[in-house]
Each structure stands twice: as C-alpha cells, then as structure tokens.
Design a protein around this motif. Sequence first.
Motif, PDB file in Angstrom:
ATOM      1  N   GLN A  60      -4.548   6.349  -5.428  1.00  0.00           N
ATOM      2  CA  GLN A  60      -5.421   6.228  -6.595  1.00  0.00           C
ATOM      3  C   GLN A  60      -5.795   7.600  -7.140  1.00  0.00           C
ATOM      4  O   GLN A  60      -5.684   7.858  -8.330  1.00  0.00           O
ATOM      5  N   GLY A  61      -6.239   8.475  -6.247  1.00  0.00           N
ATOM      6  CA  GLY A  61      -6.584   9.829  -6.648  1.00  0.00           C
ATOM      7  C   GLY A  61      -7.905   9.939  -7.394  1.00  0.00           C
ATOM      8  O   GLY A  61      -8.372   8.983  -8.005  1.00  0.00           O
ATOM      9  N   PHE A  62      -8.497  11.102  -7.314  1.00  0.00           N
ATOM     10  CA  PHE A  62      -9.691  11.430  -8.102  1.00  0.00           C
ATOM     11  C   PHE A  62      -9.762  12.951  -8.213  1.00  0.00           C
ATOM     12  O   PHE A  62      -9.250  13.676  -7.363  1.00  0.00           O
ATOM     13  N   GLY A  66      -5.190  13.720  -4.446  1.00  0.00           N
ATOM     14  CA  GLY A  66      -4.333  12.539  -4.480  1.00  0.00           C
ATOM     15  C   GLY A  66      -3.228  12.679  -5.495  1.00  0.00           C
ATOM     16  O   GLY A  66      -3.468  12.974  -6.664  1.00  0.00           O
ATOM     17  N   VAL A  67      -1.975  12.463  -5.058  1.00  0.00           N
ATOM     18  CA  VAL A  67      -0.820  12.684  -5.920  1.00  0.00           C
ATOM     19  C   VAL A  67      -0.564  11.531  -6.884  1.00  0.00           C
ATOM     20  O   VAL A  67       0.221  11.623  -7.801  1.00  0.00           O
ATOM     21  N   ARG A  68      -1.234  10.380  -6.657  1.00  0.00           N
ATOM     22  CA  ARG A  68      -1.112   9.206  -7.535  1.00  0.00           C
ATOM     23  C   ARG A  68       0.314   8.690  -7.590  1.00  0.00           C
ATOM     24  O   ARG A  68       0.847   8.366  -8.649  1.00  0.00           O
ATOM     25  N   LEU A  69       0.930   8.619  -6.438  1.00  0.00           N
ATOM     26  CA  LEU A  69       2.241   8.006  -6.246  1.00  0.00           C
ATOM     27  C   LEU A  69       2.095   6.939  -5.162  1.00  0.00           C
ATOM     28  O   LEU A  69       1.144   6.969  -4.387  1.00  0.00           O
ATOM     29  N   VAL A 265       8.196  16.040  -9.900  1.00  0.00           N
ATOM     30  CA  VAL A 265       7.136  16.562  -9.037  1.00  0.00           C
ATOM     31  C   VAL A 265       6.959  18.052  -9.317  1.00  0.00           C
ATOM     32  O   VAL A 265       7.921  18.825  -9.261  1.00  0.00           O
ATOM     33  N   GLY A 266       5.741  18.431  -9.638  1.00  0.00           N
ATOM     34  CA  GLY A 266       5.453  19.828  -9.937  1.00  0.00           C
ATOM     35  C   GLY A 266       4.508  20.438  -8.921  1.00  0.00           C
ATOM     36  O   GLY A 266       4.104  19.801  -7.939  1.00  0.00           O
ATOM     37  N   ARG A 267       4.154  21.690  -9.181  1.00  0.00           N
ATOM     38  CA  ARG A 267       3.301  22.429  -8.262  1.00  0.00           C
ATOM     39  C   ARG A 267       1.952  21.745  -8.068  1.00  0.00           C
ATOM     40  O   ARG A 267       1.448  21.636  -6.957  1.00  0.00           O
ATOM     41  N   GLU A 268       1.365  21.270  -9.157  1.00  0.00           N
ATOM     42  CA  GLU A 268       0.049  20.632  -9.065  1.00  0.00           C
ATOM     43  C   GLU A 268       0.120  19.331  -8.269  1.00  0.00           C
ATOM     44  O   GLU A 268      -0.822  18.969  -7.562  1.00  0.00           O
ATOM     45  N   ASP A 269       1.260  18.612  -8.357  1.00  0.00           N
ATOM     46  CA  ASP A 269       1.413  17.372  -7.591  1.00  0.00           C
ATOM     47  C   ASP A 269       1.371  17.658  -6.091  1.00  0.00           C
ATOM     48  O   ASP A 269       0.746  16.916  -5.318  1.00  0.00           O
ATOM     49  N   ILE A 270       2.073  18.721  -5.676  1.00  0.00           N
ATOM     50  CA  ILE A 270       2.062  19.087  -4.252  1.00  0.00           C
ATOM     51  C   ILE A 270       0.647  19.459  -3.822  1.00  0.00           C
ATOM     52  O   ILE A 270       0.182  19.058  -2.740  1.00  0.00           O
ATOM     53  N   SER A 271      -0.049  20.215  -4.656  1.00  0.00           N
ATOM     54  CA  SER A 271      -1.425  20.600  -4.326  1.00  0.00           C
ATOM     55  C   SER A 271      -2.321  19.378  -4.179  1.00  0.00           C
ATOM     56  O   SER A 271      -3.130  19.293  -3.244  1.00  0.00           O
ATOM     57  N   ARG A 272      -2.182  18.420  -5.091  1.00  0.00           N
ATOM     58  CA  ARG A 272      -3.004  17.204  -5.033  1.00  0.00           C
ATOM     59  C   ARG A 272      -2.719  16.415  -3.764  1.00  0.00           C
ATOM     60  O   ARG A 272      -3.636  15.895  -3.109  1.00  0.00           O
ATOM     61  N   ALA A 273      -1.430  16.308  -3.414  1.00  0.00           N
ATOM     62  CA  ALA A 273      -1.049  15.560  -2.212  1.00  0.00           C
ATOM     63  C   ALA A 273      -1.622  16.208  -0.959  1.00  0.00           C
ATOM     64  O   ALA A 273      -2.122  15.513  -0.054  1.00  0.00           O
ATOM     65  N   LEU A 274      -1.553  17.535  -0.898  1.00  0.00           N
ATOM     66  CA  LEU A 274      -2.042  18.239   0.291  1.00  0.00           C
ATOM     67  C   LEU A 274      -3.569  18.230   0.367  1.00  0.00           C
ATOM     68  O   LEU A 274      -4.144  18.217   1.464  1.00  0.00           O
ATOM     69  N   ARG A 275      -4.232  18.258  -0.789  1.00  0.00           N
ATOM     70  CA  ARG A 275      -5.696  18.115  -0.762  1.00  0.00           C
ATOM     71  C   ARG A 275      -6.069  16.754  -0.176  1.00  0.00           C
ATOM     72  O   ARG A 275      -7.031  16.644   0.604  1.00  0.00           O
ATOM     73  N   ALA A 276      -5.314  15.720  -0.566  1.00  0.00           N
ATOM     74  CA  ALA A 276      -5.575  14.386  -0.013  1.00  0.00           C
ATOM     75  C   ALA A 276      -5.338  14.368   1.492  1.00  0.00           C
ATOM     76  O   ALA A 276      -6.119  13.764   2.244  1.00  0.00           O
TER      77      ALA A 276
END
Length: 623
Positions: A60-62, A66-69, A265-276
């Motif tokens: 879901q992400g916020f 969260g990568v929202r995948l 998949v971009g740099r921000e997507d990886i960052s979001r996934a790792l933050r999650a």
Amino acid sequence: MLPVPKLAVYGFQHVLAFYAGAVIVPILLASAIGLSEQQLIHLINADLFTCGIASIIQAQGFWKVGVRLPLLQGVTFTAVSPMIAIGMAAGGGTDGLLVIYGSVIVAGLATFLIAPWFGRLIKYFPPVVTGSVITIIGIALLPVGALDAVGGGAAKDPTNGRYLAYALGTLALIVIMQRIFRGFLATIAVLAGLVVGTLVAWALGDAHFDAVAGSAWVGVTSPFYFGLPKFSIAAIISMIVVMLITAVETTGDVFATGEIVDKKVGREDISRALRADGLATTLGGVLNSFPYTCFAENVGLVRLTRIKSRYVVVAAGVIMILLGMLPKAGAIVAGIPHPVLGGAALAMFATVAVVGIQTLSRVDFNDHRNIVIVGTSLGLAMLVTAQPDIAKAVPEWAQIILGSGITLGSLTAILLNILFHHVGKGRGAAVAGTPGHGEIRLNRVNEMSQEEFVAAFGQLFQGPVWAAENAYTRRPYADTQALRRAFQDALFGATPEQQRDLMTHYPALGSAAVAEGETGQMSARDQATVGLTRLADEDSDEFLRVTGEYERKFGFPLIVCVRDMHSREEILHQGEIRLHNSPAQEHAAALIEIAKIASHRFDDLVAGANPIHAARLQRFENL
C-alpha cells in the motif's frame, strides 16, 4: 482494485504459498536457542501478525515508505544463522532472544536511514546483475521446494511413493488448470492445487490437524512480550550486515516484480522498498518478530497467476494479521502436508528463475564480460546451494556470506559488474578500440585527421560517412558525451536528401545478407541480439513479407533498433503498425531509430575501450 471476493481468494492463495516459509524461521530459532513450546506458539503468532503489517506497508505504501508493488513481506532466511549465533552467545533462551531483538531494532532503523543512499546505487544494477540475481533466487530456492516434496525436514524420505505422488499431483493440477482454464480459474491454480492436494492427503491419512483442538481461539501479541530488548555492539553490527545483504535480495525481488507488472523500477522505488524493510524490521523487534524482506515465493506466484494488483497483497496482509490473532486458523493452514506444498513451490520458484532469464535476454552476451559475470555468480551460488556445509570451511564471520547461495551469488554479480564495467574509468575517456589493440582515447580523438576520424567512427552508420565527417567539424570534444552528441547533431542536421540516402543503406531485418555478414559486423551484431540472424523458414517468410511491404510503400527499408526490442514478435508488430503511417512520419521515425542504433554502436566502442577489458575477439583491432 479488484472486487472484495476476488481479493479475498487471491490474498488467501498468497498466504497459503507463503505460510510454511513464514513460520519456519521462528521454529528453527526456537529449537536452536532452547525456547519452550508455548514461547514458540507466541513467536509464530507474532510472526504472522507482523508479516501482515509489513506486507501492507510495502504494497500500500505511505509517504516515502513502501514500493507499492504486489510484494509480500516475510522473515528473511539470511538472518537465521546470525540470530542463532547471537542468541547462543547471550546464553540462549529468553536472554538470547532479547539480545536478538535489540540488534533487530537497531538494524531496522539503520536500514530505514540508509535506504536513500542505497537507492543511488541503482546504476550498479543493470540487467546483467538483476537478471543474475533473480535467476539465482529462483534456482537457489528450488531445493527448498524439493525438500518439501519429499516430506520436509526430519520426515524427508525420497523413496516414499506417496510423497512423490502428492508433490507431482499438485504440480500436475496447477499445470492442467493453467492449460485448460482461462480467467479466474486459471489464476487460482496454485490455491486449487494446495487445497485439492491437502484434501486428498487428509482422505488417505497423511494430513493431520490435531494441533487445531489444542490451539486457543484468540491470541494477541503485545510489544516486548518477552521483556525489554538488550543491546550488544557485536550483535548489532552482525545484524546490520545481514540487512545490507537482505537489501540486495530485496532489490532483486523489486526488479523481478517490476518486470512482471511492467513497471520501470527507479532509484526512488528501491529507496521506498528498503524503507519499508527497515520499518517492518524495527516493528518486528518491537512485536517479537524478526528482520523482514520481500518473499521470492510470492514473486513467482504473481508471475504464475498474472494477477498484478497490489491490493491482493494488502488483502493477504489483512488475512495474516487475522491468522496471527487466531491461532486455531493458523493451525489449520499449518496442516498442509509438506509434499503438497513442495509441488506448488517447485512451480513458483522455477517461475522466479524464468523471470530472471527473461531479464538476461536483454543482456549483450557478445560482450564476454557479461558471460563472466553471469557464469561466475551462478556457479558460486550453485556451489553453496548444492554443498551448504562448505560454509563451515571459513570463519564464523564469513559464514553469513557463504551460508547462502542467494547471498554469495548476488554479491558476486554486483562486485564483478563493478569490476568489469565501472573500475578503471578514472584513467581517462577511452572512446574506441581495445587496450593494446589500437585503443583510442579522447585526447587522441581531438588530434585525429578527418580520415582517421572517419575510419574509426564511420561504422556507427550504414553506408555514407557524411555523418562522421560532419561530426568531425565539431572538435574539440570536452568528453565522450559531447562526442556522442556530435553524431546526433550531424544526423538530424543533414538535408532530407542525405538522410533518405542514408536510410536506403540499412539492410532488411532478418535478411540473409545480414546473417552471412555481407552488411558488416555491426549489422550482424545488432540483429543477432534478438535472433534475426538465425530465423526459421516460417519466421523468415514473415519478416520478408512485412519488410517488403514497408519498402514498397516508403522507398527505404524498415529500420528498427532491435536492441530495444524484447522479441521478434514485437518487431513484427511494430512493423505492421508503422505500415499505416504517413511518409513524413516514417521519415522521422526512421531517423530516430538510426540514432538509437548509432548510440548502441557507440556504446560498444566505448565498452571495447574500457581499460580493464581484454581484447575479446579483437573486434576493433583495425582501429
């Protein structure tokens, strides 16, 4: 967002595919550090509850979390051995568990904080790396499915005919449903296989649900249930290393899922996934669970079912939270026999490997460096997977790497890519040729005569050399990108007559002249990337039809930068569409494709001049 009934069914399918892998970590840990059965039950409930929260956060992400995948989160297997070592060093039992939780909390916070920095490293994850990592994940997990297929753990018996029948029967049902049915029924093939396999095993007395009666109806995990965490510097450092390695695996899973759902998949997507990952891991330490990562099992399920909605994973997260609060429901799911689960796992893990192979299809294997990267990383991953005891040959601090084929193979692919494609560029801008075989560096380019310049760079285009001659007039070049732009400006700044004449010199796609090398090595290399130099008769006839119609209509060949295509079918489809365009539009389209082709060829020359690159095939020796 799918209708609620479908979300529930698809989500439950994810939970069933995930469940065994989710609970195995607390089972192994509890056994190793000496926890009681009651403590183990609480660990399992806490694990499922936190898995649900973590999956919702990732899917879901916020904010920037969260990568929202459609990625489901589970406890990472990479952490098992280090956590056991930390717990035993602290005396085992509850005391050891509290030190584990202290290291998990700090490592989760560290992962959350370094996520943006790790996202900047995305340039070190080209298809040769991500394809290798995804393939390794799929192949390295197959033995896990195979172990379940023969009974799992201490109950394994490869000679047991019933085990084999359950596993192959489940797999066969999944395959049959994928072949016969369409739509909804095809997408729940894995769920149907698990349910039918379990019912058959239960009817034959091989599936047992005795634990259901002894389980409580409701069980809610509370923060710091076992006591306040304890912090040890050595344990924290060890767990941070685990999370860094897990970040590599998460990156591979994110890329794999991006491939499946067709999202870049971009740099921000990886960052979001790792933050999650980091946030979920910190919550895990608070809620009596462990480090979290994306679960590769469910990546394979997304590919197999082709259900790409992230809300399905959100639904799975809700179901897991409920299971974590209802021990009886969890006990029912735990009753799925290992062989049945193994049959489904074989299909899902192999599908992950297929996604990796699809990614590797975009890699230029004419470049021997890429062969070395993929071959070495796969070889080392399989060494550790086939011979897991090899980790005992190294000190304990190194066992975290050699203890997992996924970890070792992934790190090998990343490091070799850096070594072969990034190290050594500080020596200066080498722009053509190979070291020791006519290497050309930027200062030499700026000093060239026009004749030398055309000889070196005229091959970027087919036929006429006026583009190279016009680019020559733009010297001196500040860097290789300035040189690249000079060729682009020369192409688009030419007269329409010059441009059209250039177009007529490009060979027909899939023609025998290209396959036999009559049009030059560059054309052969371009078209070989998608197999146009080895077409079967039927495919050759289809290309001849489309390219013939195109040339008759527009007066020049169909020009497509095939290196940007995924398949021959995609090239033919583009050709069919472009047949309906106007001559003016096709003139512009052809120029753009020529520019793309020239850019790829320029990259080949630059790669060939990399200071650490051996004189492979001596392809540019004449420069």
